[in-house]
Scaffold this motif. Sequence first.
Motif, PDB file in Angstrom:
ATOM      1  N   PHE A   1      -0.104  -3.874   3.949  1.00  0.00           N
ATOM      2  CA  PHE A   1      -0.313  -2.751   3.563  1.00  0.00           C
ATOM      3  C   PHE A   1      -1.501  -2.567   3.500  1.00  0.00           C
ATOM      4  O   PHE A   1      -2.375  -1.382   3.506  1.00  0.00           O
ATOM      5  N   ARG A   2      -2.318  -3.028   2.228  1.00  0.00           N
ATOM      6  CA  ARG A   2      -3.777  -3.075   2.249  1.00  0.00           C
ATOM      7  C   ARG A   2      -4.682  -3.302   3.774  1.00  0.00           C
ATOM      8  O   ARG A   2      -5.694  -2.792   3.508  1.00  0.00           O
ATOM      9  N   GLU A   3      -4.150  -3.807   4.404  1.00  0.00           N
ATOM     10  CA  GLU A   3      -5.131  -3.795   5.096  1.00  0.00           C
ATOM     11  C   GLU A   3      -4.704  -2.469   6.454  1.00  0.00           C
ATOM     12  O   GLU A   3      -5.913  -1.345   6.692  1.00  0.00           O
ATOM     13  N   LYS A   4      -3.879  -1.976   6.280  1.00  0.00           N
ATOM     14  CA  LYS A   4      -3.783  -0.472   7.617  1.00  0.00           C
ATOM     15  C   LYS A   4      -3.308   1.073   6.088  1.00  0.00           C
ATOM     16  O   LYS A   4      -3.554   2.483   6.487  1.00  0.00           O
ATOM     17  N   LEU A   5      -3.909   0.213   4.508  1.00  0.00           N
ATOM     18  CA  LEU A   5      -4.051   1.925   4.171  1.00  0.00           C
ATOM     19  C   LEU A   5      -5.218   2.469   4.115  1.00  0.00           C
ATOM     20  O   LEU A   5      -4.486   4.130   3.955  1.00  0.00           O
ATOM     21  N   ASP A   6      -6.319   2.569   4.661  1.00  0.00           N
ATOM     22  CA  ASP A   6      -7.514   3.763   5.110  1.00  0.00           C
ATOM     23  C   ASP A   6      -6.973   4.375   6.319  1.00  0.00           C
ATOM     24  O   ASP A   6      -6.424   5.771   6.459  1.00  0.00           O
ATOM     25  N   ALA A   7      -6.292   3.646   7.188  1.00  0.00           N
ATOM     26  CA  ALA A   7      -5.125   4.037   8.408  1.00  0.00           C
ATOM     27  C   ALA A   7      -4.445   5.492   7.833  1.00  0.00           C
ATOM     28  O   ALA A   7      -4.552   6.412   8.185  1.00  0.00           O
ATOM     29  N   LEU A   8      -3.454   4.736   7.193  1.00  0.00           N
ATOM     30  CA  LEU A   8      -2.654   5.585   6.222  1.00  0.00           C
ATOM     31  C   LEU A   8      -2.968   6.748   6.005  1.00  0.00           C
ATOM     32  O   LEU A   8      -2.541   7.991   5.882  1.00  0.00           O
ATOM     33  N   LEU A   9      -3.991   6.822   4.684  1.00  0.00           N
ATOM     34  CA  LEU A   9      -4.475   7.257   4.136  1.00  0.00           C
ATOM     35  C   LEU A   9      -4.968   8.783   4.962  1.00  0.00           C
ATOM     36  O   LEU A   9      -4.501  10.750   4.562  1.00  0.00           O
ATOM     37  N   ARG A  10      -5.758   8.284   6.222  1.00  0.00           N
ATOM     38  CA  ARG A  10      -5.975   9.147   7.366  1.00  0.00           C
ATOM     39  C   ARG A  10      -5.146  10.315   7.616  1.00  0.00           C
ATOM     40  O   ARG A  10      -5.462  11.783   7.832  1.00  0.00           O
ATOM     41  N   VAL A  11      -3.988   9.675   7.955  1.00  0.00           N
ATOM     42  CA  VAL A  11      -2.880  10.553   8.245  1.00  0.00           C
ATOM     43  C   VAL A  11      -2.005  10.836   7.245  1.00  0.00           C
ATOM     44  O   VAL A  11      -0.990  11.536   7.340  1.00  0.00           O
ATOM     45  N   GLY A  12      -2.013  11.412   6.355  1.00  0.00           N
ATOM     46  CA  GLY A  12      -1.743  11.845   5.322  1.00  0.00           C
ATOM     47  C   GLY A  12      -1.052  11.056   4.275  1.00  0.00           C
ATOM     48  O   GLY A  12       0.004  11.625   2.986  1.00  0.00           O
ATOM     49  N   PHE A  13      -0.954   9.690   4.457  1.00  0.00           N
ATOM     50  CA  PHE A  13       0.225   8.836   3.765  1.00  0.00           C
ATOM     51  C   PHE A  13      -0.623   9.138   1.864  1.00  0.00           C
ATOM     52  O   PHE A  13      -1.843   9.504   1.700  1.00  0.00           O
ATOM     53  N   PRO A  14       1.006   9.346   1.397  1.00  0.00           N
ATOM     54  CA  PRO A  14       0.375   9.994  -0.433  1.00  0.00           C
ATOM     55  C   PRO A  14       0.135   8.786  -1.020  1.00  0.00           C
ATOM     56  O   PRO A  14      -0.544   7.763  -0.850  1.00  0.00           O
ATOM     57  N   ALA A  15      -1.096   9.057  -1.651  1.00  0.00           N
ATOM     58  CA  ALA A  15      -2.401   7.948  -2.743  1.00  0.00           C
ATOM     59  C   ALA A  15      -1.450   7.657  -3.613  1.00  0.00           C
ATOM     60  O   ALA A  15      -0.132   8.082  -4.377  1.00  0.00           O
ATOM     61  N   ALA A  16      -2.158   6.423  -4.135  1.00  0.00           N
ATOM     62  CA  ALA A  16      -1.405   5.615  -5.348  1.00  0.00           C
ATOM     63  C   ALA A  16      -2.443   7.156  -6.660  1.00  0.00           C
ATOM     64  O   ALA A  16      -2.905   7.622  -6.436  1.00  0.00           O
ATOM     65  N   CYS A  17      -1.259   6.790  -8.169  1.00  0.00           N
ATOM     66  CA  CYS A  17      -1.784   7.268  -8.339  1.00  0.00           C
ATOM     67  C   CYS A  17      -3.143   7.077  -9.743  1.00  0.00           C
ATOM     68  O   CYS A  17      -3.002   5.912  -9.567  1.00  0.00           O
ATOM     69  N   SER A  18      -3.734   7.954  -9.535  1.00  0.00           N
ATOM     70  CA  SER A  18      -5.537   7.609 -10.447  1.00  0.00           C
ATOM     71  C   SER A  18      -4.771   7.132 -11.513  1.00  0.00           C
ATOM     72  O   SER A  18      -6.085   6.592 -12.242  1.00  0.00           O
TER      73      SER A  18
END
Length: 106
Positions: free
Chosen positions: A37-54
């Motif tokens: 998950f951490r390895e793919k997180l940047d790619a996920l965020l680029r395609v609209g995956f919801p970011a973590a709560c700030s």
Amino acid sequence: MTNSRSPSPNQIRFAVEPRLVPAQKAARRLHLTEAEFREKLDALLRVGFPAACSITGHYDLKAIDEWLDARAGIGEHEGKPKRNVMDGLKERLALIGNPSPKVGPK
């Protein structure tokens, strides 16, 4: 003196199912290990995956499910009504030139 024991089952009125979860559980929702998950997180965020709560750093399971539905074309997103899964299948088959699948009783 305070009681350090956990509440007994009859003292707990209802189970709490958290909506905000740590990365490990967000990863599990995507059938990934936390490392994957951490390895793919940047790619996920680029395609609209919801970011973590700030504030908490946790991920919203409902937002993840809605994101997954939208990617699959079955959820209610961007003001569009929910689509029937068969409608999406028919559209995809039409794009590749196949006839509509036979659905229902013969």
